[in-house]
Design an enzyme around this catalytic site. Sequence first.
Site, PDB file in Angstrom:
ATOM      1  N   LEU A   1      24.254   6.797  76.948  1.00 45.04           N
ATOM      2  CA  LEU A   1      23.381   7.511  76.306  1.00 45.04           C
ATOM      3  C   LEU A   1      23.906   7.604  74.930  1.00 45.04           C
ATOM      4  CD1 LEU A   1      23.104  10.801  78.431  1.00 45.04           C
ATOM      5  CD2 LEU A   1      21.149   9.543  77.848  1.00 45.04           C
ATOM      6  N   ASP A   2      22.948   7.397  74.054  1.00 43.48           N
ATOM      7  CA  ASP A   2      23.446   7.197  72.549  1.00 43.48           C
ATOM      8  C   ASP A   2      23.691   8.688  72.111  1.00 43.48           C
ATOM      9  OD1 ASP A   2      20.218   6.982  70.690  1.00 43.48           O
ATOM     10  OD2 ASP A   2      20.900   8.321  71.848  1.00 43.48           O
ATOM     11  N   THR A   3      24.487   8.633  70.649  1.00 43.90           N
ATOM     12  CA  THR A   3      25.150  10.019  70.484  1.00 43.90           C
ATOM     13  C   THR A   3      23.991  11.375  70.317  1.00 43.90           C
ATOM     14  OG1 THR A   3      26.405   8.398  69.000  1.00 43.90           O
ATOM     15  CG2 THR A   3      26.716  10.780  68.501  1.00 43.90           C
TER      16      THR A   3
END
Lengths: 329, 338
Positions: free
Chosen positions: B101-103
Amino acid sequence: CSSSAKVHVKTLHISQHFYIYLKDLDADDRLSALEEISDEEAVGISIPPSIPPASVSLQDYVDQSETLTKLVQLGVSLWKLERRPNVGSMLLRLDFNRDVAPCLLFLKEIGVEDSRLGYIISHNPFILSENLENLQARVNYLTSRKFSSETVASMVSRAPYLLNFSVKRLDNRLGFFQQQLKLSASNTRNVVARLPRLLCGSLEPVKENLKVCEIECGFKQNEIQHIVIAVPKVLTASKRKLTQIFDFVHNTMKVPHHLITKFPQVLNSKFLRLRERHLFLEYLGKAQYDPDLPSYISLDRLVSLPDENFCTELAMATLEDFYLFQKTL
Amino acid sequence: MRSPAVRMFHRLEGLFCVYKPAGVHWKLVRDTIETNLLKGVNDTPAPPLTHQVRFLPNPNNESKASGGLMLRPVSVPVLSKHPLVTGPEFQHLKVGVGHRLDTSSSGVLVMAVGNGNKILNNLYGIQTTRDYTLEGEFGMATHDFTHTSRVVERSTYDHITQEKMERVLAMLEGANQKALRTYSSVDMNSQEAYELAVKGLLGPDGKSVPILTGLRCIRFQPPHFTLEVQCLNETQKYLRKVVHEIGLELRSTAVCKGVRRTRDGFFTLQDALTRNHWSAADVLQAVQKYSSKKNKKKKSSSGTLTDKATLQTSEETLAVSQENKADTEETTTEVQCN
């Protein structure tokens, strides 16, 4: 003891190898293992310890070295120290009675507790190689600056590198804190006593943090003084964290500067925790931080209460609801 | 003979999922979990030290009087095996992360410890879908489709109705179904394709473009709206782009305020551990719960296929999460009345 000669004989010709082997057999004939000797002679035969000449770990030497054994008994973490370059060799070369014991006695004299000696040496093994007169001079300097002896002992216990710095450097640091923050002498002493590593680290990050507080956050000088006296850790906190928390508290929670100054612990808290709790209170309609209006929630209780107390006292909801709410963020 | 630390480590091996908070890089989450697991595994009581008999010189002077040996045997502990000298038993654990999952997104993040990493590789191979909730807002378009970056365009949104929204979503769904069929490696005119489609197994094999297998609007209160998607091979940036494109299709602009993963394969929001539950004991419980669930499923149903199972679970979780939300709202309204 004769086996080592056989092992390192790679470069010699095969016949020479056998020659040495035969020669050693002759040598053993003179002293047969089955010969009877008296008990005193048996006791007198010294068996050299089978320790390797070079090793990456202190495990091979700890049983044979008196210094290392005594250090382990004190509680020093040798496994952490042997990773640092050259520290392992330095510890092996120390003689317990000549180098280590006087230093430990000196630390005990200034009031450091026995249980902390292991911690100090684990973090600062170089204190054992410092000159005792220098250490005494630095302690004298601190007492001349009106630090009580118990304070000095507690400062040394919590900042193991403190006594490695020269008197000039300690003086420089204390002077900086007194002038930059324009604190009185007793306040400076108070701040430094509570966070002794301020005297150990570099001053550049502290200067940058002060600039951040003044320019980016917009605190006035007396507000900064109050914050530093209440929470000295703000001086060594990371800039990114500081600006992130301040931005959230001031712009999202809409808390004015004077309230943040009144509760500076928020600047030291965990950002994620603060965010979750504020959003939960906002969802419940209870996010009210103005002391003049009813059902006011103080910032210090918001960040310092454990989860259960926060849910029952401030949010008036169950802990499970709080966890479920966290999963919707 | 295994030490208590090794036994605890073997109990920890397996899969579990955590709820990743928004604004935190997934690597920090993985590192925190590894640190907590190491703490839990190294806190187990260490085995007692072995002793060795050594001959030490006799301290008192009586030996001279007795005329015997000047050494006495003493049993001393072997310090080379002491924990302060060797270090803790475990200094590194293999903790792996599933679909990343990106930030700025949050949600279910599947993780694995030790041997569980091999199962994680299989999970990547099977075509499991993931469930997301996308929060959108009409009125502006930004540089990278999030609401915090540079605004490129602003527009009105008064003309948007729910009906228009539904029409646009239906069109998108149709396009995605077409992509689903083109990227599956079967010929559309064959019996095989029909049979696969009947079972619900028609889908891309391995890598393909991101495909949304399901798309619908849960909440519509202009300018805010919430979409629920089920997708394959996606990235979070692609999902934000979808929101942006929906805005464009509606002759307005839209920006994505939040991407939240509610399900990843078998793992749902219910099983996800929040930040307060990232200690070794909680992870142990989660791993054992998952393995017991897997064993029960193996025993009960032998014929269910992955996609159908995931479709079922996604519906169940939708119902469950809606119930949960309704519950929390009920409790909060009750609380407010009090």
